[in-house]
Design a protein around this motif. Structure first.
Motif, short mmCIF file in Angstrom:
data_model
loop_
_atom_site.label_atom_id
_atom_site.label_comp_id
_atom_site.label_asym_id
_atom_site.label_seq_id
_atom_site.Cartn_x
_atom_site.Cartn_y
_atom_site.Cartn_z
N SER A 154 11.53 -50.41 33.62
CA SER A 154 11.58 -51.87 33.71
C SER A 154 11.80 -52.58 32.38
N MET A 155 11.90 -51.84 31.28
CA MET A 155 12.07 -52.45 29.96
C MET A 155 13.48 -53.00 29.77
N GLY A 156 13.58 -54.05 28.96
CA GLY A 156 14.88 -54.47 28.46
C GLY A 156 15.28 -53.60 27.29
N PRO A 157 16.55 -53.67 26.84
CA PRO A 157 17.05 -52.79 25.78
C PRO A 157 16.29 -52.93 24.46
N GLY A 158 15.91 -54.16 24.09
CA GLY A 158 15.20 -54.34 22.82
C GLY A 158 13.84 -53.69 22.82
N GLU A 159 13.09 -53.89 23.89
CA GLU A 159 11.75 -53.29 24.00
C GLU A 159 11.85 -51.78 24.06
N LEU A 160 12.86 -51.27 24.76
CA LEU A 160 13.03 -49.82 24.86
C LEU A 160 13.38 -49.21 23.51
N SER A 161 14.22 -49.89 22.74
CA SER A 161 14.60 -49.37 21.42
C SER A 161 13.38 -49.20 20.53
N LEU A 162 12.50 -50.19 20.52
CA LEU A 162 11.27 -50.08 19.72
C LEU A 162 10.35 -48.99 20.26
N TYR A 163 10.30 -48.85 21.56
CA TYR A 163 9.45 -47.83 22.17
C TYR A 163 9.92 -46.43 21.76
N LEU A 164 11.22 -46.23 21.64
CA LEU A 164 11.76 -44.91 21.31
C LEU A 164 11.78 -44.64 19.82
N TYR A 165 11.67 -45.69 19.01
CA TYR A 165 11.60 -45.49 17.56
C TYR A 165 10.86 -46.69 16.97
N PRO A 166 9.61 -46.51 16.53
CA PRO A 166 8.79 -47.65 16.09
C PRO A 166 9.28 -48.23 14.78
N ARG A 167 8.91 -49.48 14.58
CA ARG A 167 9.17 -50.14 13.30
C ARG A 167 7.96 -49.94 12.41
N ILE A 168 8.17 -49.42 11.21
CA ILE A 168 7.07 -49.14 10.27
C ILE A 168 7.31 -49.93 8.99
N ILE A 169 6.32 -50.71 8.59
CA ILE A 169 6.43 -51.58 7.41
C ILE A 169 5.34 -51.19 6.42
N ALA A 170 5.74 -50.98 5.17
CA ALA A 170 4.79 -50.63 4.11
C ALA A 170 4.15 -51.91 3.58
N VAL A 171 2.90 -52.14 3.93
CA VAL A 171 2.20 -53.36 3.51
C VAL A 171 1.97 -53.36 2.01
N HIS A 172 1.65 -52.20 1.45
CA HIS A 172 1.31 -52.13 0.03
C HIS A 172 2.53 -52.34 -0.87
N GLY A 173 3.71 -52.24 -0.31
CA GLY A 173 4.92 -52.37 -1.12
C GLY A 173 5.66 -53.67 -0.92
N LEU A 174 5.01 -54.67 -0.33
CA LEU A 174 5.70 -55.93 -0.06
C LEU A 174 6.07 -56.65 -1.35
N ASP A 175 7.30 -57.12 -1.40
CA ASP A 175 7.73 -58.00 -2.48
C ASP A 175 7.06 -59.36 -2.27
N PRO A 176 6.73 -60.08 -3.35
CA PRO A 176 6.04 -61.38 -3.17
C PRO A 176 6.80 -62.37 -2.30
N THR A 177 8.11 -62.24 -2.22
CA THR A 177 8.89 -63.19 -1.41
C THR A 177 8.97 -62.79 0.06
N GLU A 178 8.63 -61.55 0.38
CA GLU A 178 8.72 -61.08 1.76
C GLU A 178 7.55 -61.62 2.58
N GLY A 179 7.86 -61.94 3.82
CA GLY A 179 6.87 -62.55 4.68
C GLY A 179 6.87 -64.06 4.59
N PHE A 180 7.79 -64.62 3.82
CA PHE A 180 7.94 -66.07 3.72
C PHE A 180 9.40 -66.44 3.94
#
Length: 979
Positions: free
Chosen positions: A783-809
Motif C-alpha cells: 500500500s505504500m507510495g513510491p517515496g515511502e517505499l524508497s525510504l523503507y528499502l534504503y534509510p536516510r542517515i544523517i550525521a548529527v555530529h558533523g553538521l555544518d553551522p548553516t545546515e538545518g536552516f
C-alpha cells in the motif's frame, strides 16, 4: 552552552576518515568519472530542448505525436508559483510555444536527468555505470589478484551510492520546477519538487516504469523490465503547486468515449470542425455533445482550449451526477472503536489512545473541562476534524458500548449491547455521530473518563468481530471509517482467534509458514466483504501484549481489503510511544482521503491490464477496484500485457479514474492521464526507465505472492528478475564493455541496492521473524507510495555530529539546507558519532558510546552529558536555545513532511544500552547480515548471473509464470465503466 564550531565536534577525526566519495561534492565525482560541468547543465538542457537558438537534435518524425497538445503556457498560468520566474517552465526560456517548431519530440528524446553530469547528457546512447568485478567473469587465467574475496576485488566506495543520488537531485529541484512534458524522466520519489502540469500527470500521482515503450511484446521481454504504472491518486501536494481543478458538467457529467468509457483529457483529438472527438486510448470517433461543442482553429485546436482545464492538465476532478452514486453522499463519518479490556488499560494503551484522539480532534488546545464552562467558551473553539465530517464513539470488551455525546445531553450517555451473536447499533446515527466543535464538552469529558470507567472491570479478552459488525450497522447507510484500537488477541465470543504462530520453527522459508500469512477466520472475510459493500473502511491501531501474538494476518486482512491501514506497535511502552500514537491518530483523521471508492485503469489499444497490486478488493478480473477508503498515502501498481502491437508513430496513453466521495460529502471522479512515447527499438526504451516505478512494481508484485509461494522462492524470483534486467541492458545497450565489468544502467544504477534492501526487509528476509511483524510489513509494501517505499528499502542517515553551522536552516532562497546523507554501512559510522536513521516508519537516534558530552548537552540540555543520563523513553527533543538543538529540530520537521502515514518520534539507540540498536544494525543494508549478503557480495552475485545468462548457461531457479498469466487473460475482453 557550547556551540559547535564550523569544523564539527570531531574535526580531526572527520577530516582523517572522510573520503572524497562521501564529501558533499558535485555529481561529476561519482564513481571516479571526472567531467566538466556548466551551471547545472543548463546550456546542455537548453540545447536539447532547442531553446537556445541552436539546431535541434535529430529526431524521427512521428505522426500526431502529441495529438495537437501544445506545450505553451495558458495565459492564466504565467506565474503560478510564488517566487519562481515563469521562464523556468521551459528550462530558462519564457513563454516558448511548441506550435510550428514542435520542440516536444526533441524533449522526449532527452537522454538523462538534468542533475546528471554534462558528459552523460551528451551521450547519444545511455552510458551505464561500469563496476570492475575483479575478473569475476570472462577473465584471463591468473588475472585475479591474490587474496581475492569480493571485498578485495570491488572497492565499496566506488559502487553506486543511493544517498549521493538522492542528494544531488534534491539540490537540483530546490530551484527547478519539473515540467511534466519536457523532461522524460521524473525526479526520484524521495525528492521534494514542484511539478508543472502540461497535460501529463505529475509523477506524484503516476509513474510509468518505461516512458518510452517498446511496440511489441518480444521487444519488451528483451529488456527484462516490467511494464507497469505506479499510482498514488490522492498524493499530497507541495506548497506552491497548482490546485487540482474541480469541474462541474452538471447532470450530463463529464464527456466520455462511448466505446472504452475513457474521460475527456488533453490528448483527445477534435476534428470535423469540432464536431468529432477521437479517443486517444481506443481510437474510437465520438460525436461531441452539443453542450460541449466548440469550433477548432485551422491547426485542429479547440478555440476554447485555454479556458478548459480538462484539455490542458493531466490531472482533473469532475463532480459527477446521481447516476454515479451508489448511495446519497454525505460528509465522512469517523467512528472510534476502542478496546477497553484489561490489557489495554493495564499497559497504558487505552490512556494513550484517548489522549491521542483528543489531540487529533482538537489539536494542542486540549483543556480540562469543568462545570464552570457554562458560557461554552471551550466548545466554541473549532475542531481539527475535516469540514463537515462527524465523529462517534464506541468501546468494547466482552460487551459493546455506544456513547451519546450529542449536544442534547448534559453529559455523555452509555448504551450497552450484550448480544454478541446479532450485534446492532444501540443508538441512532443522528445521536451517535456529532459535530466535534458543537459537542466538545461531552467528547472531552468522555475521552478523559473512559480509562477510569474500565479500570476495575478488567475483562481479559475483548470481542472484536461482533464489535466490528455493530460498528458497521451504524455506518451501513452512509459509509465512512472505523478507527479501531486493540491491545490483545480477541479470544472470546464469536470470531474468537487462537494463537497459530507459536514461534517454534527455525526458518520461515518453508511451506508451513505460508499459512501464518493468510487470514484464518471466515467471519472476518465475511465482515470485510460487508464493509466494502457499505463503503466502510477500518484503520487499526494494534499494540501487541508484551510483544506477543495478535494474528495480524486475520485482523489486518479487514483493513487491507477495505483500503484501510494498520498501525502496529510490537513493543508498546507507555509513555514512550504516546507521541508517535498521537501523531498517527492525528494524521489518520486529518489527511486528505475519501471513501466508497471505485477505480479503473485504461490503456491504449495494443495493451491490456494484467494485474493490480495494492490494498483493495477486486471481485473478478477486469472489474473495478473497490476501495472503501483511499487516502493521500495509498499507493498501488498496475502491470500491463500486450494483446497486439503499439504504433511507433503514436504515443501510448494511460488513464486512471478514481470515483470517490470526499470528506466533505462530494462525489467526484479524479482522472489521472499519463503519456509515453513508443519505439520499435528496445535499446531506446532502456534510456527512459523510471527506477522508482520499477522498484515499486516489483516490490508490490512480490508482496502479493506472499502466502501463495514460500519466501525462498520469492527472493530467488527477485534475484532472477534483477539479473534479467541487467542482462537485458547488457545485450541491448552496453555489449561493448569488458566481460569483467558489471554495467548498471545509468537510470537504474541504484536498482541493485534497492533490490537488496527488499530482500533484507522484514517482509522477505530469510530466517525466523514473528509472523505479525512480517505480514505487517508485507501489507505496508503493498500500500505504500513510491517515496515511502524508497525510504523503507534504503534509510536516510544523517550525521548529527558533523553538521555544518548553516545546515538545518534556510539558505538565501528560503530552502532548508539539508546535510548530505551517509551510506547505510557501519564502516561509514565514525567513532563518537551521533546519527539520525529514518526509514519512513521509525526514526532512530544512534549514539556511539564515546559520543561527546558537549554534543549531548547541546542536544538534550544541561546535565545530560553521558549516555546513561538520557531518558530511555525519550520520544522528542527538548526545545533548547543551542545551535545544534535548533538544527536537529528543524531537520526533524523537514523529515516529518516527507514521510507517509507513520508519525515521527525519536527512539534512542545508545550503543551497548538500548535494544533499538539491533534495529539500527538491521537497517545498515549495505553490510553483510546473518542471513543476507553485503552490497558488494550482492553485486558479485548479480554479475555472475549476468555472465551465465550471456553465455547461455543460466538455469532459472523458478519458472516465470507471467507469460502463462498473460496468455490466460489475453482472451478476456470487455471494459467495465465506472458507474
Amino acid at each position: 552552552m557550547s556551540v559547535p564550531q564550523s569544523d564539527g565536534y570531531f574535526p580531526l577525526m572527520q577530516q582523517a576518515r572522510r573520503t572524497p566519495t562521501t564529501q558533499p561534492g558535485t555529481p561529476q565525482t561519482m564513481y571516479g568519472q571526472p567531467g566538466q560541468q556548466d551551471a547545472g547543465g543548463v546550456a546542455q538542457q537548453m540545447g536539447q530542448l532547442s531553446l537556445d537558438g541552436s539546431a535541434p537534435m535529430p529526431t524521427r518524425k512521428k505522426k500526431d505525436r502529441h495529438a495537437y497538445h501544445q506545450l505553451e503556457q495558458p495565459a492564466s498560468a504565467q506565474q503560478p508559483y510564488e517566487g519562481v520566474p515563469s521562464g523556468q517552465f521551459l528550462n530558462g526560456q519564457a513563454g516558448q510555444s511548441s506550435r510550428g517548431s514542435s520542440p516536444a519530440p526533441q524533449a522526449w528524446q532527452q537522454p538523462s536527468q538534468p542533475w546528471h553530469t554534462q558528459h552523460m547528457q551528451q551521450a547519444q546512447q545511455p552510458r551505464g555505470t561500469p563496476i570492475s568485478m575483479g575478473g569475476q567473469m570472462g577473465q584471463q587465467p591468473g588475472s585475479m589478484s591474490a587474496g581475492g574475496g569480493a571485498q578485495a576485488r570491488v572497492n565499496p566506495d566506488q559502487i553506486p551510492s543511493v544517498p549521493l543520488s538522492r542528494d544531488s537531485s534534491a539540490e537540483h529541484y530546490k530551484t527547478q520546477i519539473y515540467p511534466t512534458m519536457e523532461q522524460h524522466l521524473p525526479p526520484p520519489a524521495t525528492t521534494p519538487f514542484v511539478p508543472y502540469d502540461q497535460g501529463s500527470a505529475s509523477p506524484k500521482y503516476a509513474r510509468l516504469t518505461l516512458n518510452c515503450i517498446p511496440h511489441a511484446h518480444d521487444q519488451m521481454v528483451s529488456t527484462g523490465l516490467p511494464l507497469g504504472l505506479v499510482l498514488q491518486p490522492l498524493a499530497k501536494q507541495a506548497d506552491g503547486e497548482q490546485a487540482i481543478p474541480v469541474l462541474d458538467f452538471g447532470e450530463i457529467g463529464p464527456p466520455r468515449c462511448r466505446r472504452c468509457r475513457a474521460y475527456i483529457n488533453p490528448f483527445m483529438v477534435f476534428s470535423n470542425g469540432g464536431n468529432r472527438m477521437t479517443c486517444n486510448l481506443c481510437a474510437h470517433p465520438n460525436d461531441v455533445p452539443p453542450e460541449y461543442f466548440a469550433p477548432t482553429d485551422p491547426s485542429g485546436v479547440r478555440v476554447d482550449r485555454a479556458t478548459r482545464p480538462e484539455l490542458l492538465l493531466g490531472t482533473c476532478e469532475f463532480l459527477v451526477p446521481k447516476e454515479y452514486w451508489s448511495k446519497e453522499p454525505v460528509p465522512m463519518r469517523y467512528l472510534f472503536l476502542l478496546d477497553v479490556s484489561a490489557e489495554a488499560y493495564g499497559r497504558g494503551f487505552l490512556q494513550g489512545v484517548c489522549d491521542g484522539i483528543l489531540a487529533a480532534i482538537y489539536g494542542d488546545e486540549v483543556e480540562t473541562t469543568s462545570g464552570d464552562d457554562a458560557d461554552g467558551e471551550i466548545a466554541a473553539k473549532l475542531s481539527k476534524v475535516p469540514a463537515g465530517a462527524k465523529v462517534g464513539f464506541m468501546t468494547f470488551d466482552r460487551e459493546i458500548h455506544f456513547y451519546d455525546v450529542s449536544a442534547g445531553v448534559t453529559a455523555p450517555q452509555e448504551l450497552v449491547v450484550s448480544d454478541l451473536d446479532d450485534p446492532f447499533a444501540a443508538i441512532s446515527a443522528e445521536r451517535l455521530f456529532v459535530d466535534a466543535s458543537e459537542c466538545r464538552r461531552n467528547i472531552t469529558t468522555l475521552l478523559k473518563r473512559i480509562p477510569a470507567m474500565f479500570a476495575n472491570i478488567g475483562y481479559p479478552a475483548p470481542v472484536l468481530l461482533p464489535s466490528l459488525n455493530a460498528a458497521l450497522s451504524a455506518l451501513e447507510l452512509t459509509g465512512g471509517k472505523i478507527i479501531c484500537s486493540l491491545a490483545t488477541l480477541p479470544t472470546f465470543g464469536p470470531g474468537q482467534l487462537h494463537p497459530r504462530d507459536k514461534g517454534q520453527g527455525q526458518t520461515d522459508d518453508g511451506d508451513q509458514s505460508k499459512e501464518f500469512m493468510k487470514a484464518e477466520h471466515p467471519g472476518y472475510k465475511k465482515c470485510q466483504a460487508d464493509l466494502v459493500k457499505a463503503g466502510v473502511a477500518v484503520d487499526f491501531f494494534l499494540a501487541a501484549p508484551m510483544g506477543g501474538y495478535l494474528d495480524l494476518a486475520t485482523i489486518g486482512f479487514v483493513a487491507e481489503k477495505t483500503g484501510g491501514e494498520t498501525y502496529y506497535y510490537p513493543n508498546w511502552s507507555y509513555p514512550r510511544d504516546c507521541l508517535r500514537l498521537e501523531k498517527e491518530l492525528t494524521h489518520t483523521l486529518r489527511r486528505d482521503q475519501g471513501y466508497a471508492a471505485l477505480m479503473k485503469v485504461r490503456c491504449s489499444n495494443g495493451l491490456q491490464v494484467a494485474h493490480y497490486s495494492g490494498s483493495f478488493t477486486q471481485h473478478t478480473f477486469g472489474a473495478d477496484l473497490e476501495l472503501a477508503s483511499i487516502t493521500q498515502d495509498s499507493g498501488m501498481s498496475v502491470t500491463f500485457a500486450y494483446d497486439g502491437k503499439l504504433d511507433p508513430k503514436l504515443d501510448a496513453h494511460f488513464q486512471a479514474a478514481l470515483l470517490y466521495t470526499t470528506t466533505s460529502g462530494e462525489r467526484r471522479v479524479r482522472c489521472i492521464n499519463v503519456v509515453a512515447s513508443v519505439t520499435d527499438n528496445a535499446r531506446e526504451s532502456m534510456r527512459f526507465v523510471d527506477q522508482d516505478a520499477v522498484i515499486s512494481v516489483m516490490a508490490k508484485e512480490s508482496a502479493a505472492k506472499i502466502g501463495e509461494r514460500n519466501l525462498k522462492d520469492i527472493r530467488q524470483a527477485l534475484q532472477d528478475k534483477s539479473i534479467d534486467i541487467l542482462a537485458g541492458y547488457r545485450k541491448n545497450v552496453s555489449d561493448s564493455h569488458p566481460s569483467g565489468q558489471l554495467v548498471l544502467p545509468e537510470n537504474l544504477k541504484d536498482f541493485a541496492m534497492y533490490m537488496l534492501g527488499l530482500v533484507k526487509s522484514r517482509a522477505l528476509k530469510a530466517g525466523r521473524e514473528p509472523s505479525d511483524r512480517r505480514i505487517q510489513e508485507v501489507r505496508m509494501i503493498k500500500s505504500m507510495g513510491p517515496g515511502e517505499l524508497s525510504l523503507y528499502l534504503y534509510p536516510r542517515i544523517i550525521a548529527v555530529h558533523g553538521l555544518d553551522p548553516t545546515e538545518g536552516f534556510a539558505d538565501d532562497n528560503g530552502h532548508l539546507k539539508m546535510p548530505h546523507a551517509v551510506r547505510a554501512s557501519f564502516s561509514q559510522m565514525e567513532e563518537g558519532g551521533a546519527y539520525l536513521v529514518d526509514n519512513g516508519q521509525i526514526l532512530l537516534l544512534w549514539l556511539h558510546q564515546q559520543v561527546s558530552p558537549n554534543l549531548l548537552e547541546d542536544l538534550f540540555g544541561e546535565g545530560m552529558d553521558a549516555l546513561q543520563a538520557l531518558d530511555p523513553n525519550l520520544s522528542a527533543l527538548p526545545v533548547l536555545e543551542t545551535h545544534l538543538n535548533a538544527q536537529v529540530r528543524n531537520l526533524l520537521l523537514h523529515l516529518e513532511e516527507q514521510r507517509g502515514s507513520k508519525g515521527l518520534a525519536i527512539q534512542l539507540a545508545r550503543q551497548g544500552l538500548d535494544g533499538a540498536e539491533f534495529e539500527f544494525a538491521r537497517l545498515l543494508y549495505e553490510d553483510r547480515g546473518s542471513d543476507a549478503s553485503s552490497y558488494v557480495d550482492w553485486l558479485v552475485t548479480l554479475h555472475r548471473g549476468v555472465g551465465s545468462e550471456l553465455s547461455g548457461q543460466r538455469a532459472k531457479a523458478s519458472e516465470d509464470v507471467s507469460q502463462t498469466i498473460t496468455n490466460t487473460i489475453s482472451s478476456i475482453t470487455g471494459s467495465i465503466g465506472l458507474h
